[in-house]
Design an enzyme around this catalytic site. Structure first.
Site, PDB file in Angstrom:
ATOM      1  N   THR A 126       0.826  -1.204   0.000  1.00  0.00           N
ATOM      2  CA  THR A 126       0.000   0.000   0.000  1.00  0.00           C
ATOM      3  C   THR A 126       0.866   1.261   0.000  1.00  0.00           C
ATOM      4  O   THR A 126       1.993   1.240   0.525  1.00  0.00           O
ATOM      5  CB  THR A 126      -0.906   0.005   1.252  1.00  0.00           C
ATOM      6  OG1 THR A 126      -1.410   1.319   1.473  1.00  0.00           O
ATOM      7  CG2 THR A 126      -0.141  -0.409   2.515  1.00  0.00           C
ATOM      8  N   ASP A 127       0.313   2.345  -0.534  1.00  0.00           N
ATOM      9  CA  ASP A 127       1.040   3.622  -0.486  1.00  0.00           C
ATOM     10  C   ASP A 127       1.151   4.138   0.949  1.00  0.00           C
ATOM     11  O   ASP A 127       1.921   5.065   1.220  1.00  0.00           O
ATOM     12  CB  ASP A 127       0.372   4.668  -1.398  1.00  0.00           C
ATOM     13  CG  ASP A 127      -1.060   5.011  -1.004  1.00  0.00           C
ATOM     14  OD1 ASP A 127      -1.611   4.376  -0.077  1.00  0.00           O
ATOM     15  OD2 ASP A 127      -1.640   5.926  -1.634  1.00  0.00           O
ATOM     16  N   GLU A 128       0.373   3.538   1.870  1.00  0.00           N
ATOM     17  CA  GLU A 128       0.404   4.027   3.261  1.00  0.00           C
ATOM     18  C   GLU A 128       1.756   3.780   3.925  1.00  0.00           C
ATOM     19  O   GLU A 128       2.052   4.380   4.954  1.00  0.00           O
ATOM     20  CB  GLU A 128      -0.748   3.410   4.058  1.00  0.00           C
ATOM     21  CG  GLU A 128      -2.087   3.789   3.460  1.00  0.00           C
ATOM     22  CD  GLU A 128      -3.308   3.502   4.310  1.00  0.00           C
ATOM     23  OE1 GLU A 128      -3.201   3.484   5.543  1.00  0.00           O
ATOM     24  OE2 GLU A 128      -4.381   3.292   3.716  1.00  0.00           O
ATOM     25  N   TYR A 154      -1.456  -0.479  11.082  1.00  0.00           N
ATOM     26  CA  TYR A 154      -1.686  -1.131   9.782  1.00  0.00           C
ATOM     27  C   TYR A 154      -0.519  -0.858   8.834  1.00  0.00           C
ATOM     28  O   TYR A 154       0.093  -1.790   8.294  1.00  0.00           O
ATOM     29  CB  TYR A 154      -3.001  -0.631   9.158  1.00  0.00           C
ATOM     30  CG  TYR A 154      -3.119  -0.922   7.672  1.00  0.00           C
ATOM     31  CD1 TYR A 154      -3.239  -2.228   7.211  1.00  0.00           C
ATOM     32  CD2 TYR A 154      -3.089   0.112   6.726  1.00  0.00           C
ATOM     33  CE1 TYR A 154      -3.325  -2.500   5.835  1.00  0.00           C
ATOM     34  CE2 TYR A 154      -3.178  -0.151   5.364  1.00  0.00           C
ATOM     35  CZ  TYR A 154      -3.296  -1.461   4.930  1.00  0.00           C
ATOM     36  OH  TYR A 154      -3.375  -1.722   3.584  1.00  0.00           O
ATOM     37  N   LYS A 158       2.336  -3.427   7.208  1.00  0.00           N
ATOM     38  CA  LYS A 158       2.529  -3.615   5.758  1.00  0.00           C
ATOM     39  C   LYS A 158       3.978  -3.296   5.372  1.00  0.00           C
ATOM     40  O   LYS A 158       4.581  -3.958   4.528  1.00  0.00           O
ATOM     41  CB  LYS A 158       1.564  -2.728   4.964  1.00  0.00           C
ATOM     42  CG  LYS A 158       0.090  -3.087   5.087  1.00  0.00           C
ATOM     43  CD  LYS A 158      -0.271  -4.452   4.521  1.00  0.00           C
ATOM     44  CE  LYS A 158      -0.194  -4.519   3.023  1.00  0.00           C
ATOM     45  NZ  LYS A 158      -0.633  -5.864   2.514  1.00  0.00           N
ATOM     46  N   VAL A 210     -18.050  11.691   9.048  1.00  0.00           N
ATOM     47  CA  VAL A 210     -16.826  12.212   8.427  1.00  0.00           C
ATOM     48  C   VAL A 210     -15.848  12.570   9.544  1.00  0.00           C
ATOM     49  O   VAL A 210     -16.195  13.336  10.450  1.00  0.00           O
ATOM     50  CB  VAL A 210     -17.163  13.454   7.565  1.00  0.00           C
ATOM     51  CG1 VAL A 210     -15.889  14.147   7.086  1.00  0.00           C
ATOM     52  CG2 VAL A 210     -18.034  13.042   6.386  1.00  0.00           C
TER      53      VAL A 210
HETATM   54  P1  NAD Z   1     -10.003  -6.996   2.647  1.00  0.00           P
HETATM   55  O1  NAD Z   1      -9.941  -6.698   4.115  1.00  0.00           O
HETATM   56  O2  NAD Z   1     -11.249  -6.680   1.904  1.00  0.00           O
HETATM   57  O3  NAD Z   1      -9.692  -8.536   2.400  1.00  0.00           O
HETATM   58  C1  NAD Z   1      -8.677  -9.219   3.074  1.00  0.00           C
HETATM   59  C2  NAD Z   1      -8.863 -10.709   2.825  1.00  0.00           C
HETATM   60  O4  NAD Z   1      -7.778 -11.402   3.469  1.00  0.00           O
HETATM   61  C3  NAD Z   1     -10.144 -11.288   3.417  1.00  0.00           C
HETATM   62  O5  NAD Z   1     -10.746 -12.179   2.500  1.00  0.00           O
HETATM   63  C4  NAD Z   1      -9.679 -12.043   4.657  1.00  0.00           C
HETATM   64  O6  NAD Z   1     -10.498 -13.159   4.993  1.00  0.00           O
HETATM   65  C5  NAD Z   1      -8.292 -12.489   4.215  1.00  0.00           C
HETATM   66  N1  NAD Z   1      -7.394 -12.733   5.354  1.00  0.00           N
HETATM   67  C6  NAD Z   1      -7.183 -11.917   6.419  1.00  0.00           C
HETATM   68  N2  NAD Z   1      -6.308 -12.484   7.259  1.00  0.00           N
HETATM   69  C7  NAD Z   1      -5.931 -13.688   6.703  1.00  0.00           C
HETATM   70  C8  NAD Z   1      -5.044 -14.718   7.078  1.00  0.00           C
HETATM   71  N3  NAD Z   1      -4.370 -14.651   8.237  1.00  0.00           N
HETATM   72  N4  NAD Z   1      -4.900 -15.782   6.270  1.00  0.00           N
HETATM   73  C9  NAD Z   1      -5.604 -15.864   5.109  1.00  0.00           C
HETATM   74  N5  NAD Z   1      -6.469 -14.919   4.707  1.00  0.00           N
HETATM   75  C10 NAD Z   1      -6.637 -13.835   5.490  1.00  0.00           C
HETATM   76  O7  NAD Z   1      -8.747  -6.230   2.031  1.00  0.00           O
HETATM   77  P2  NAD Z   1      -8.582  -5.547   0.597  1.00  0.00           P
HETATM   78  O8  NAD Z   1      -9.062  -4.151   0.681  1.00  0.00           O
HETATM   79  O9  NAD Z   1      -9.083  -6.454  -0.440  1.00  0.00           O
HETATM   80  O10 NAD Z   1      -6.994  -5.474   0.516  1.00  0.00           O
HETATM   81  C11 NAD Z   1      -6.236  -6.530  -0.067  1.00  0.00           C
HETATM   82  C12 NAD Z   1      -4.768  -6.196  -0.016  1.00  0.00           C
HETATM   83  O11 NAD Z   1      -4.527  -4.969  -0.700  1.00  0.00           O
HETATM   84  C13 NAD Z   1      -4.239  -5.975   1.403  1.00  0.00           C
HETATM   85  O12 NAD Z   1      -2.977  -6.530   1.489  1.00  0.00           O
HETATM   86  C14 NAD Z   1      -4.168  -4.457   1.550  1.00  0.00           C
HETATM   87  O13 NAD Z   1      -3.153  -4.089   2.447  1.00  0.00           O
HETATM   88  C15 NAD Z   1      -3.852  -4.052   0.129  1.00  0.00           C
HETATM   89  N6  NAD Z   1      -4.307  -2.709  -0.284  1.00  0.00           N
HETATM   90  C16 NAD Z   1      -5.612  -2.349  -0.138  1.00  0.00           C
HETATM   91  C17 NAD Z   1      -6.031  -1.092  -0.590  1.00  0.00           C
HETATM   92  C18 NAD Z   1      -7.480  -0.659  -0.481  1.00  0.00           C
HETATM   93  O14 NAD Z   1      -7.798   0.477  -0.808  1.00  0.00           O
HETATM   94  N7  NAD Z   1      -8.400  -1.528  -0.070  1.00  0.00           N
HETATM   95  C19 NAD Z   1      -5.107  -0.226  -1.179  1.00  0.00           C
HETATM   96  C20 NAD Z   1      -3.773  -0.637  -1.312  1.00  0.00           C
HETATM   97  C21 NAD Z   1      -3.396  -1.881  -0.869  1.00  0.00           C
HETATM   98  P1  TYD Z   2     -10.525   4.313   4.644  1.00  0.00           P
HETATM   99  O1  TYD Z   2     -11.525   3.912   3.629  1.00  0.00           O
HETATM  100  O2  TYD Z   2     -10.566   3.690   5.991  1.00  0.00           O
HETATM  101  O3  TYD Z   2      -9.080   4.129   3.970  1.00  0.00           O
HETATM  102  P2  TYD Z   2      -7.606   4.597   4.497  1.00  0.00           P
HETATM  103  O4  TYD Z   2      -7.714   5.085   5.881  1.00  0.00           O
HETATM  104  O5  TYD Z   2      -6.830   3.334   4.414  1.00  0.00           O
HETATM  105  O6  TYD Z   2      -7.175   5.657   3.545  1.00  0.00           O
HETATM  106  O7  TYD Z   2     -10.642   5.880   4.847  1.00  0.00           O
HETATM  107  C1  TYD Z   2     -10.476   6.786   3.774  1.00  0.00           C
HETATM  108  C2  TYD Z   2     -10.550   8.189   4.331  1.00  0.00           C
HETATM  109  O8  TYD Z   2     -11.864   8.416   4.841  1.00  0.00           O
HETATM  110  C3  TYD Z   2      -9.614   8.427   5.496  1.00  0.00           C
HETATM  111  O9  TYD Z   2      -9.084   9.750   5.419  1.00  0.00           O
HETATM  112  C4  TYD Z   2     -10.487   8.307   6.722  1.00  0.00           C
HETATM  113  C5  TYD Z   2     -11.850   8.791   6.215  1.00  0.00           C
HETATM  114  N1  TYD Z   2     -13.017   8.159   6.886  1.00  0.00           N
HETATM  115  C6  TYD Z   2     -14.020   8.965   7.423  1.00  0.00           C
HETATM  116  O10 TYD Z   2     -13.975  10.211   7.373  1.00  0.00           O
HETATM  117  N2  TYD Z   2     -15.077   8.343   8.040  1.00  0.00           N
HETATM  118  C7  TYD Z   2     -15.181   6.996   8.149  1.00  0.00           C
HETATM  119  O11 TYD Z   2     -16.179   6.498   8.746  1.00  0.00           O
HETATM  120  C8  TYD Z   2     -14.158   6.190   7.565  1.00  0.00           C
HETATM  121  C9  TYD Z   2     -14.227   4.687   7.653  1.00  0.00           C
HETATM  122  C10 TYD Z   2     -13.097   6.808   6.938  1.00  0.00           C
END
Ligand code: NAD
Ligand code: TYD
Length: 338
Positions: A126-128, A154, A158, A210
């Site tokens: 992730t970019d985080e 988190y 990562k 928010v």
């Molecule tokens: P998500 O939370 O929707 O899904 C995570 C999945 O991993 C779930 O199906 C869960 O059951 C499974 N899981 C969790 N712990 C596990 C374990 N110990 N063993 C096996 N499976 C397990 O997450 P997502 O949003 O789909 O993100 C997927 C990946 O992409 C993550 O690594 C996250 O860090 C990365 N990512 C997400 C975003 C975003 O915006 N959602 C952006 C950049 C990177």
């Molecule tokens: P989120 O979807 O949790 O992604 P990330 O924190 O990984 O970027 O949140 C996106 C943005 O939205 C973040 O700045 C936090 C904000 N946010 C709210 O304002 N209210 C909420 O209830 C949630 C879940 C997020």
């Protein structure tokens, strides 16, 4: 003909990636390994469950014995690791499980790759991991050379996983790649994240919480564009390389929330400013120059189209998210938002 092991494939991005690969590479065998935590949903994978070239295995990536057995029997060519605890707010509440899955789980997968041999291990990061950028410096972007500087448990977990991947490449010559993507949105995103949470609440005429003033900026990418980038990296990317993925689509949270309300015909009076997230990152912004130059990747979906498709998906698939919001997630929601 290859076999892909996709971990975390019952979650948001992993399931979208399975659908993407099924379509793009019908000759591949796909194996999904997922623990089915609160964020994993087998219902999501229903469209591929009967496919003879798809297999689902329930397992924990941190369970060494189970993971080794899966590698021994399945012999994957390529591993793409999506499995993670992914929600920043939950990591603030309980960091331990983030270290267990995101760091220790990644280490188990890397060890399995060393032991059984793979063509490629891809870490979905992730970019985080870069921390945040100030709001008053719109000229700054994350590049692959930006130092790691994490804010939340988190992002720290990562980053730990990324460093392990680099170490396994340098020390053991493991063929790894890492991608660091900005915020994704699209179908099947768990309704704890900003966009689906706001859609679900607006549809139920509930307050839209928010954090703070809503001025934090995220760089939104439609999930299918992320999947396309990962597909390019695992096939054409350079071993040992980090690729940033993002499409110069920076938006303030408050503006996203207003777009959702407008498209659903709901009043802005539903917006409720709540206590800010601890350590809340101000701005994320990716510079995608490298992946564009190296692999020709560019995002295909404009935000206006992506958000319209996403909102329509949540309207058309109420059963999917209503099951979640009325299930065990309710306890989390009440604890978080009162
Ligand atoms: P998500 O939370 O929707 O899904 C995570 C999945 O991993 C779930 O199906 C869960 O059951 C499974 N899981 C969790 N712990 C596990 C374990 N110990 N063993 C096996 N499976 C397990 O997450 P997502 O949003 O789909 O993100 C997927 C990946 O992409 C993550 O690594 C996250 O860090 C990365 N990512 C997400 C975003 C975003 O915006 N959602 C952006 C950049 C990177
Ligand atoms: P989120 O979807 O949790 O992604 P990330 O924190 O990984 O970027 O949140 C996106 C943005 O939205 C973040 O700045 C936090 C904000 N946010 C709210 O304002 N209210 C909420 O209830 C949630 C879940 C997020």
């Amino acid at each position: 003909m290859k076999k892909l092991l996709i971990t975390g494939g019952a979650g948001f991005i992993g399931s979208n990636f399975i659908f993407y690969e099924r379509e793009k590479r019908p000759e591949y065998d796909l194996v999904c390994l997922d623990k089915l935590t609160y964020a994993g949903n087998l219902e999501t994978l229903a469209p591929v469950m009967g496919d003879p070239k798809f297999k689902f295995i329930r397992a924990d990536i941190a369970d060494r014995k189970a993971v080794y057995e899966i590698f021994e029997t399945e012999k994957p060519d390529i591993v793409v690791n999506f499995a993670a605890e992914s929600h920043v707010d939950r990591s603030i509440e309980n960091p331990a499980v983030f270290l267990e899955t995101n760091v220790m789980g990644t280490q188990v997968l890397l060890d399995a790759c060393r032991k059984y041999g793979v063509e490629r291990y891809h870490q979905v990061s992730t970019d985080e991991v870069y921390g945040d950028l100030p709001l008053d410096r719109p000229d700054l972007f994350f590049t692959e050379k930006t130092p790691i500087h994490t804010s939340s448990p988190y992002s720290a977990s990562k980053a730990g996983a990324d460093l392990l991947c680099n170490a396994y490449h340098r020390t053991f010559g493991l063929p790894i790649t890492i991608s660091r993507c900005s915020n994704n949105y699209g179908p099947y995103q768990f309704p704890e994240k900003l966009i689906p949470l706001m859609i679900a609440n607006a549809l139920a005429d509930k307050p839209l919480p928010v954090y703070g003033e809503g001025l934090n900026v995220r760089d939104w990418l439609y999930v299918e564009d992320h999947c396309a980038a990962i597909d390019l990296i695992i096939h054409n990317g350079q071993v040992g390389q980090v690729y940033n993925i993002g499409g110069h689509n920076e938006m303030r949270n408050i503006d996203i929330v207003k777009i959702i309300l407008r498209q659903l015909g709901k009043p802005e009076s539903l917006i409720t400013h709540v206590t800010d997230r601890k350590g809340h990152d101000m701005r994320y912004a990716i510079d995608p120059t490298f992946i564009h130059a190296e692999l020709g990747w560019l995002p295909a979906t404009k935000f206006a189209d992506g958000i319209r498709k996403t909102i329509q998906w949540y309207l058309d698939n109420r059963g999917w998210w209503e099951n979640i919001v009325n299930g065990e997630y309710k306890t989390y929601y009440e604890r978080m938002y009162g």
